[in-house]
Scaffold this motif. Structure first.
Motif, PDB file in Angstrom:
ATOM      1  N   SER A 178      19.039  72.356  88.123  1.00 55.89           N
ATOM      2  CA  SER A 178      20.379  72.271  88.696  1.00 55.89           C
ATOM      3  C   SER A 178      20.713  73.514  89.516  1.00 55.89           C
ATOM      4  O   SER A 178      21.305  73.417  90.598  1.00 55.89           O
ATOM      5  CB  SER A 178      21.414  72.077  87.580  1.00 55.89           C
ATOM      6  OG  SER A 178      21.174  70.877  86.868  1.00 55.89           O
ATOM      7  N   THR A 179      20.318  74.684  89.015  1.00 56.25           N
ATOM      8  CA  THR A 179      20.558  75.921  89.768  1.00 56.25           C
ATOM      9  C   THR A 179      19.848  75.883  91.116  1.00 56.25           C
ATOM     10  O   THR A 179      20.409  76.274  92.147  1.00 56.25           O
ATOM     11  CB  THR A 179      20.078  77.137  88.954  1.00 56.25           C
ATOM     12  OG1 THR A 179      20.792  77.185  87.717  1.00 56.25           O
ATOM     13  CG2 THR A 179      20.313  78.432  89.710  1.00 56.25           C
ATOM     14  N   MET A 180      18.604  75.399  91.131  1.00 56.46           N
ATOM     15  CA  MET A 180      17.836  75.353  92.377  1.00 56.46           C
ATOM     16  C   MET A 180      18.426  74.341  93.371  1.00 56.46           C
ATOM     17  O   MET A 180      18.496  74.600  94.581  1.00 56.46           O
ATOM     18  CB  MET A 180      16.375  74.994  92.073  1.00 56.46           C
ATOM     19  CG  MET A 180      15.618  76.053  91.284  1.00 56.46           C
ATOM     20  SD  MET A 180      15.498  77.650  92.141  1.00 56.46           S
ATOM     21  CE  MET A 180      16.659  78.615  91.134  1.00 56.46           C
ATOM     22  N   SER A 207      13.301  66.578  97.810  1.00 59.54           N
ATOM     23  CA  SER A 207      12.323  66.500  98.905  1.00 59.54           C
ATOM     24  C   SER A 207      13.030  66.363 100.253  1.00 59.54           C
ATOM     25  O   SER A 207      12.695  67.069 101.221  1.00 59.54           O
ATOM     26  CB  SER A 207      11.385  65.313  98.677  1.00 59.54           C
ATOM     27  OG  SER A 207      10.673  65.449  97.469  1.00 59.54           O
ATOM     28  N   LEU A 208      14.002  65.460 100.312  1.00 61.43           N
ATOM     29  CA  LEU A 208      14.736  65.275 101.562  1.00 61.43           C
ATOM     30  C   LEU A 208      15.538  66.522 101.933  1.00 61.43           C
ATOM     31  O   LEU A 208      15.620  66.901 103.106  1.00 61.43           O
ATOM     32  CB  LEU A 208      15.671  64.070 101.445  1.00 61.43           C
ATOM     33  CG  LEU A 208      15.004  62.697 101.483  1.00 61.43           C
ATOM     34  CD1 LEU A 208      16.011  61.595 101.172  1.00 61.43           C
ATOM     35  CD2 LEU A 208      14.361  62.452 102.849  1.00 61.43           C
ATOM     36  N   THR A 242      11.214  75.045  95.069  1.00 56.97           N
ATOM     37  CA  THR A 242      11.179  75.574  93.701  1.00 56.97           C
ATOM     38  C   THR A 242      11.786  74.576  92.723  1.00 56.97           C
ATOM     39  O   THR A 242      11.282  74.383  91.604  1.00 56.97           O
ATOM     40  CB  THR A 242      11.947  76.909  93.626  1.00 56.97           C
ATOM     41  OG1 THR A 242      11.396  77.823  94.577  1.00 56.97           O
ATOM     42  CG2 THR A 242      11.846  77.511  92.230  1.00 56.97           C
ATOM     43  N   GLY A 243      12.870  73.929  93.141  1.00 53.82           N
ATOM     44  CA  GLY A 243      13.470  72.895  92.309  1.00 53.82           C
ATOM     45  C   GLY A 243      12.515  71.748  92.045  1.00 53.82           C
ATOM     46  O   GLY A 243      12.467  71.209  90.930  1.00 53.82           O
ATOM     47  N   LEU A 244      11.736  71.377  93.044  1.00 57.46           N
ATOM     48  CA  LEU A 244      10.732  70.327  92.852  1.00 57.46           C
ATOM     49  C   LEU A 244       9.710  70.730  91.795  1.00 57.46           C
ATOM     50  O   LEU A 244       9.270  69.901  90.991  1.00 57.46           O
ATOM     51  CB  LEU A 244      10.026  70.029  94.177  1.00 57.46           C
ATOM     52  CG  LEU A 244      10.821  69.225  95.213  1.00 57.46           C
ATOM     53  CD1 LEU A 244      10.091  69.217  96.553  1.00 57.46           C
ATOM     54  CD2 LEU A 244      11.034  67.792  94.725  1.00 57.46           C
ATOM     55  N   LEU A 245       9.342  72.007  91.782  1.00 59.77           N
ATOM     56  CA  LEU A 245       8.368  72.479  90.795  1.00 59.77           C
ATOM     57  C   LEU A 245       8.911  72.364  89.372  1.00 59.77           C
ATOM     58  O   LEU A 245       8.155  72.117  88.435  1.00 59.77           O
ATOM     59  CB  LEU A 245       7.977  73.929  91.097  1.00 59.77           C
ATOM     60  CG  LEU A 245       7.217  74.162  92.410  1.00 59.77           C
ATOM     61  CD1 LEU A 245       6.951  75.643  92.610  1.00 59.77           C
ATOM     62  CD2 LEU A 245       5.916  73.375  92.431  1.00 59.77           C
ATOM     63  N   THR A 246      10.224  72.528  89.216  1.00 61.49           N
ATOM     64  CA  THR A 246      10.791  72.411  87.867  1.00 61.49           C
ATOM     65  C   THR A 246      10.778  70.972  87.358  1.00 61.49           C
ATOM     66  O   THR A 246      10.975  70.738  86.160  1.00 61.49           O
ATOM     67  CB  THR A 246      12.248  72.924  87.826  1.00 61.49           C
ATOM     68  OG1 THR A 246      13.097  72.067  88.610  1.00 61.49           O
ATOM     69  CG2 THR A 246      12.341  74.350  88.337  1.00 61.49           C
TER      70      THR A 246
END
Length: 407
Positions: free
Chosen positions: A209-211, A273-274, A365-369
């Motif tokens: 959520s932070t990312m 992603s978008l 980075t959010g995708l990595l989480t």
């Protein structure tokens, strides 16, 4: 959808309008309080930090109260902060006012989302959260410009008086339109509320959520200078573009709310992603007005609008009670602080496109989480994940209805 859910959105609308009003009245407030414009800008940071740090503490103090009672306690606290802002004789008093309103606002978010979840069936909780969070989107779309217009016409203090009146109206609507419910089963003590935070998976979910929010606010915080100094729009055009951005967030929030319950993880995967694509595209094509506007609107559609899916994921990983929701709101607020701070540092060192590139990096980075949850979905059917959910399913086992919950 219960009427009470829409009433809760009205309360969120009042809170968000107060949060953003300073941004629209910086010159007037600086002159009225005898400080510089940057000092007024610090009031936004004070509000955000008060939300992130103070909101959970106030939620802990309210744990033993039924949700509606907690809201009716928070309204007077929030009102007192706005009245203090309207009557502030100097900058220190305004700082105190922003601390009070920030803490009350964050606690209100957590309790309102928790109550909205309690009032609706588990399979439509994502839609309920989207309706409640439309108060946030409408605060950006309508509340900020209306408060700014009021302040410009009648003075900046009038804007805070108007928000105070709005707060009273929201409190009356809540008193009439939201029925009393019992505290959710298992809540009420600090120790029991902390149990959910023992799971590492919850902390990773909160980090997502932070990312998501950090990526969006890295760009949103600096849209005005990017659109005027890079794309070449006139200053008078920017408010119209921001209005279109606000409309995009309302549309995106509604769509995500419809999908969040059944397709939580795919929605977050697609949205992040978008958002990375739109942010990078904006950075590359910022000098071309049509492409810049399309990318900006794209960020509006898939940025903060991921909130219903984020809330749904956090509630399934932890629980739907007030403390988890308030801490989640704090992680979202940290995203605002992180995105705007990193964007500002990048802008100073590398130019106006840097916040867009940093936003794209935060989205990646959010995708990595999301990777651990994506890997969990590939496990064989029937494997049981945390909380009794199927490891390859997004739907938790049906939760028992709590006392006062509708069927």
């Amino acid at each position: 959808m219960p009427r009470a859910v829409h009433v809760l959105a009205f309360g969120i609308f009042a809170m968000v309008t107060s949060e953003f009003v300073v941004a629209g009245l910086m010159p007037q407030m600086a002159e009225g309080l005898g400080v510089t414009v940057p000092h007024i800008g610090y009031l936004i940071t004070v509000f955000a930090l008060s939300m992130a740090l103070g909101g959970p503490l106030l939620s802990v103090a309210l744990l033993r109260l039924p949700p509606k009672t907690a809201l009716m306690v928070l309204f007077p606290v929030f009102l007192a902060g706005n009245v203090l802002a309207a009557t502030a004789s100097g900058y220190p008093a305004m700082v105190v006012a922003r601390v009070i309103t920030g803490v009350a606002s964050q606690a209100f978010f957590g309790v309102a989302i928790s109550l909205g979840s309690q009032l609706t069936r588990p399979e439509i909780r994502g839609r309920a959260v989207a309706v409640i969070l439309n108060g946030l989107m409408l605060g950006t779309l309508l509340g900020l410009p209306l408060a700014t217009l009021t302040g410009e016409r009648y003075g900046w203090r009038a804007a805070f008086w108007a928000i105070s009146a709005l707060t009273v109206a929201a409190a009356l609507c809540t008193a009439i339109g939201v029925r009393r419910t019992d505290r959710p089963e298992g809540s009420g003590t600090f120790r029991s509320e902390l149990t959910a935070f023992r799971a590492p998976r919850l902390w990773l979910t909160l980090l997502t959520s932070t990312m998501v929010i950090g990526a969006t606010f890295s760009a949103f915080s600096y849209l005005n200078p990017i659109l005027t100094r890079v794309t070449g729009f006139s200053p008078g055009t920017v408010p119209l573009l921001l209005l279109a951005y606000g409309a995009a967030t309302v549309i995106g929030n509604t769509v995500v709310g419809r999908l969040a319950d059944r397709h939580t993880l795919p929605v977050l995967l697609g949205g992040l992603s978008l958002n990375a694509v739109f942010l990078a595209g904006f950075a590359l094509l910022a000098r071309f007005d049509v492409w810049a506007v399309l990318c900006m609107l794209g960020i509006g559609l898939v940025g903060v609008t991921m909130n219903p899916a984020l809330v749904t994921r956090v509630q399934r990983t932890g629980n739907a009670r007030p403390l988890v929701n308030t801490v989640h709101s704090s992680f979202i607020t940290f995203g605002v602080v992180l995105g705007s701070a990193l964007g500002g540092l990048g802008l100073d060192r590398f130019g106006l496109r840097a916040p867009l590139w940093l936003g794209a990096g935060l989205a990646v980075t959010g995708l990595l989480t999301l990777v651990p949850d994506l890997l969990r979905r590939t496990e064989k059917p029937g494997a049981v994940g945390p909380g009794g959910t199927s490891a390859n399913s997004e739907h938790p086992a049906p939760a028992p209805l709590h006392a006062g919950q509708t069927t």
